[in-house]
Every structure is written in structure tokens, then in C-alpha cells.
Scaffold this active site. Structure first.
Site, PDB file in Angstrom:
ATOM      1  N   GLU A  18     -28.211  13.540  16.377  1.00 53.23           N
ATOM      2  CA  GLU A  18     -27.750  14.236  15.173  1.00 53.23           C
ATOM      3  C   GLU A  18     -27.954  15.746  15.310  1.00 53.23           C
ATOM      4  O   GLU A  18     -29.000  16.198  15.749  1.00 53.23           O
ATOM      5  CB  GLU A  18     -28.545  13.711  13.968  1.00 53.23           C
ATOM      6  CG  GLU A  18     -28.194  14.403  12.656  1.00 53.23           C
ATOM      7  CD  GLU A  18     -28.944  13.792  11.481  1.00 53.23           C
ATOM      8  OE1 GLU A  18     -28.892  12.559  11.299  1.00 53.23           O
ATOM      9  OE2 GLU A  18     -29.596  14.556  10.754  1.00 53.23           O
ATOM     10  N   TYR A  50     -23.727  17.403   7.003  1.00 55.83           N
ATOM     11  CA  TYR A  50     -22.875  18.146   6.068  1.00 55.83           C
ATOM     12  C   TYR A  50     -23.732  19.165   5.345  1.00 55.83           C
ATOM     13  O   TYR A  50     -24.781  18.818   4.796  1.00 55.83           O
ATOM     14  CB  TYR A  50     -22.265  17.168   5.067  1.00 55.83           C
ATOM     15  CG  TYR A  50     -21.031  17.691   4.380  1.00 55.83           C
ATOM     16  CD1 TYR A  50     -19.887  17.949   5.108  1.00 55.83           C
ATOM     17  CD2 TYR A  50     -21.011  17.904   3.008  1.00 55.83           C
ATOM     18  CE1 TYR A  50     -18.738  18.420   4.489  1.00 55.83           C
ATOM     19  CE2 TYR A  50     -19.866  18.370   2.379  1.00 55.83           C
ATOM     20  CZ  TYR A  50     -18.730  18.627   3.125  1.00 55.83           C
ATOM     21  OH  TYR A  50     -17.600  19.085   2.513  1.00 55.83           O
ATOM     22  N   ARG A 108     -25.230  10.934  -0.645  1.00 50.34           N
ATOM     23  CA  ARG A 108     -25.007  11.651  -1.893  1.00 50.34           C
ATOM     24  C   ARG A 108     -25.299  13.134  -1.751  1.00 50.34           C
ATOM     25  O   ARG A 108     -24.656  13.960  -2.384  1.00 50.34           O
ATOM     26  CB  ARG A 108     -25.885  11.048  -2.985  1.00 50.34           C
ATOM     27  CG  ARG A 108     -25.721  11.751  -4.286  1.00 50.34           C
ATOM     28  CD  ARG A 108     -26.203  10.952  -5.441  1.00 50.34           C
ATOM     29  NE  ARG A 108     -27.606  11.167  -5.734  1.00 50.34           N
ATOM     30  CZ  ARG A 108     -28.149  10.934  -6.926  1.00 50.34           C
ATOM     31  NH1 ARG A 108     -27.390  10.475  -7.907  1.00 50.34           N
ATOM     32  NH2 ARG A 108     -29.424  11.130  -7.128  1.00 50.34           N
ATOM     33  N   ALA A 129     -23.937   7.535  -3.818  1.00 52.85           N
ATOM     34  CA  ALA A 129     -23.357   7.354  -2.484  1.00 52.85           C
ATOM     35  C   ALA A 129     -22.441   6.130  -2.457  1.00 52.85           C
ATOM     36  O   ALA A 129     -21.416   6.120  -1.764  1.00 52.85           O
ATOM     37  CB  ALA A 129     -24.464   7.218  -1.445  1.00 52.85           C
ATOM     38  N   HIS A 153     -36.430   5.996  -1.531  1.00 60.88           N
ATOM     39  CA  HIS A 153     -35.927   7.333  -1.827  1.00 60.88           C
ATOM     40  C   HIS A 153     -36.854   7.992  -2.849  1.00 60.88           C
ATOM     41  O   HIS A 153     -37.310   7.323  -3.781  1.00 60.88           O
ATOM     42  CB  HIS A 153     -34.496   7.225  -2.374  1.00 60.88           C
ATOM     43  CG  HIS A 153     -33.845   8.560  -2.549  1.00 60.88           C
ATOM     44  ND1 HIS A 153     -33.927   9.275  -3.722  1.00 60.88           N
ATOM     45  CD2 HIS A 153     -33.144   9.327  -1.691  1.00 60.88           C
ATOM     46  CE1 HIS A 153     -33.283  10.420  -3.575  1.00 60.88           C
ATOM     47  NE2 HIS A 153     -32.795  10.470  -2.355  1.00 60.88           N
TER      48      HIS A 153
END
Ligand code: FAD
Length: 293
Positions: A18, A50, A108, A129, A153
């Protein structure tokens, strides 16, 4: 195959890298140096995150497109719902398709500025999401991944609620998931078990970031919203005045973590490179897939 989903569940576990989109020319050079140095390892795919907003978002599309056209690598673009209307999201997805990008990680995103701040949905945007997964799937023949959280989360009230929402998100059409970075294999295994118990069947790749300095430990806690395991932190603390020893321990710990995960049958390992190649390459060389080459 042009799809990450097809690679996962093959004979060998996948391994992938990544990167984040560059903000300026110097970062752009660093990114491309890392990509070129990691390309000979023949990763299953590489992904570009992103940006939180502004021009780095265009850079995500541009960098992912360049991977598609100028390298032998299979690219995946991340996409977030932050500050985007559904029309804008469709537009970005269309640009992915136009650039030949078929793999999208639908997350999200966090509020710009303060990641822990209140999440405000764009008035014409999506809320979770899960909705973004549907949007990407409806837009075309995409292979879609989602995020998973070994420690739950940070916004989830409980592990149970987190698991339930994760399984819903997978049922919305996710082909695979990638975890937030973690440093204890048991945390991954507990996630895998509770998802399986809740009826989730989506393969979950492990997100790994090798510690290379004391700063990465602090950064890991901020980025992941999860505590760094105290026993491991204490090991690093003891040698904190010796950067070479810290780095060596970081590579060793990440290698041991990956070995254990592979022994436990993890479907893939996703390395967070921070646009550098050396630490990732060192860990990779310690693994069975690295030894083969
Ligand atoms: P969601 O799945 O929408 O979950 C958000 C919260 O809402 C969770 O607490 C969840 O339990 C809850 N929830 C979900 N559905 C429901 C429901 N129906 N009812 C009530 N509550 C619900 N960020 C970026 O900005 N760019 C990136 O490129 C990026 N890449 C990432 C890659 C990976 C592998 C990971 C793990 C994270 C990444 N992130 C990225 C960070 C991510 O955007 C944040 O962690 C974000 O806060 C959570 O995204 P999500 O997709 O898991 O959200």
C-alpha cells in the site's frame, strides 16, 4: 487475472503493498522509487490510498492510473465517501473505470482535520462504507474490498456491533477485506473467528506495518485508533536510544507476526509501506514467499 478477488483464495496467500498519493514532486519521486524497487518482488497487487481531500484525491487517480499503464503491477484504488456527493463519487468511479482500474477499496474515510471528530455526511452523499460498496458494484464490473478492524472501529460502541456492521458491509457485495494495522496475531485471529461465527465468509487480508522507529509506534496508535500492545511497546522502550536496534526489532517482530499469520492460514498480507521499500522488502525476504525468489 485483473481482479484481486480472483487472486485471493488461490493456491498461495496474496501479498500486496500500500502506498499513499504524493503531495509534491519530491514525494512523487519517492513513491516511484519505492514502486520500482518493490515491483521485482511480483506482489499480487498494489494499492494507492485516497486522500483526505483536495488535490491528493486527483493524485490517487493519477498514481493508480500510472501503475496500470506503466508497470507490470495490478493496481487497486482506495475510495472514501468524505465530502463527496453521490454524483461526485460516480464520477471518480467512472475515472477509475476509464483508467482500466477494476479493483477498489471502498472505505468511509475520516472527517478532514480531526479524524476523531464528528462524521458529517455530505448532504447528497452516503452514510456508511456499506453504501459505497453498493455504489461501486452498481457502477460496473468492479472487485471491491472493505476495511476490517481487529480492535473494533474506534467509533463502534462494542465489538459485537462492529462485527455485525462488518458482516452487513460484506453482504452488500464486498469481495474481500483488509484489516487496519495490528501488531498481535491473536487480535487478527479473534476478528476472523467472530466474523465467521456471525456468518461472514469474506476473506480478510492482514494489514501489516513494520515498526522502523519509535515515531512509527506513536504514529501507529494515531493512524489505527488502537493501542500499541503494551508488552511489545516495553520491548521497544528498552532500546529506544538505539535507532538501529529499534529498526532491527521492528523488522523481526513484523516477520514473526507474518509467519504466525501464514501458519494460521491468512489469505493474504497487505504491507503498509509509507512509500518506502526497504523495511517491507526486509520483512518479505524473511517469509516463505520471499525465500522462494
Ligand atoms: P464503515 O464501515 O462505514 O464504519 C464506520 C463506523 O460506522 C463503524 O463504527 C461501524 O461499526 C459503524 N457502522 C457501519 N454500518 C453501520 C450501520 N448500518 N449502523 C450503525 N453503525 C454502522 N481512510 C482514508 O481517508 N483513505 C484511505 O485510502 C483509507 N484506506 C484504508 C484502508 C484500510 C485497509 C483501512 C483499515 C482503513 C482505511 N482508511 C482510509 C481509514 C477509514 O476510512 C477509517 O478507518 C474510517 O473511519 C472507517 O471506514 P470504514 O470503511 O470501516 O467505515
Amino acid at each position: 487475472p485483473a481482479s484481486v478477488g480472483e487472486l485471493i483464495g488461490g493456491r498461495e496467500p496474496t501479498f500486496s503493498f500500500e502506498f499513499f498519493p504524493p503531495r509534491d514532486e519530491q514525494q512523487e519521486r519517492q513513491l516511484w522509487q519505492a514502486i520500482r524497487e518493490l515491483e521485482p518482488l511480483h506482489p499480487s497487487f498494489v494499492s494507492i490510498t485516497y486522500g483526505a481531500g483536495g488535490s491528493t484525491r486527483d493524485n490517487t487517480v493519477a498514481a493508480t492510473e500510472r501503475v496500470a499503464t506503466e508497470t507490470t503491477l495490478l493496481p487497486m484504488a482506495h475510495l472514501t465517501a468524505v465530502s463527496h456527493s453521490v454524483a461526485e463519487l460516480r464520477n471518480v468511479i467512472g475515472r477509475f473505470a476509464g483508467a482500466g482500474i477494476r479493483n477498489v477499496l471502498a472505505v468511509r474515510g475520516d472527517p478532514p482535520g480531526d479524524p476523531q471528530g464528528e462524521w458529517v455526511r455530505h448532504p447528497q452523499g452516503v452514510l456508511y462504507a456499506e453504501d459505497l460498496v453498493r455504489l461501486v458494484k452498481e457502477a460496473g464490473d468492479f472487485c471491491v474490498g472493505v476495511a476490517a478492524f481487529p480492535y473494533k472501529h474506534p467509533r463502534s460502541p462494542s465489538v459485537e456491533a462492529d462485527t455485525e456492521h462488518f458482516v452487513r458491509k460484506c453482504r452488500a457485495g464486498a469481495d474481500f477485506a483488509i484489516t487496519q494495522m495490528f501488531f498481535d496475531a491473536d487480535d487478527y485471529l479473534r476478528l476472523r473467528d467472530r466474523v465467521a461465527e456471525a456468518g461472514g465468509r469474506t476473506p480478510i487480508l492482514a494489514g501489516i506495518m513494520p515498526v522502523t522507529s519509535m515515531r512509527t509506534i506513536e504514529r501507529a496508535a494515531v493512524l489505527s485508533g488502537a493501542p500499541f500492545p503494551p508488552a511489545l511497546a516495553a520491548q521497544f522502550e528498552r532500546i529506544s536510544d538505539d535507532p538501529v536496534a529499534v529498526r532491527r526489532l521492528g523488522i523481526e517482530q513484523a516477520s514473526l507476526l507474518c509467519e504466525r499469520l501464514l501458519a494460521e492460514g491468512v489469505p493474504g498480507i497487505h504491507f503498509i509501506t509509507l512509500n518506502r521499500s526497504t523495511a517491507t522488502r526486509e520483512v518479505w525476504q524473511n517469509l516463505p514467499m520471499g525465500v522462494r525468489i
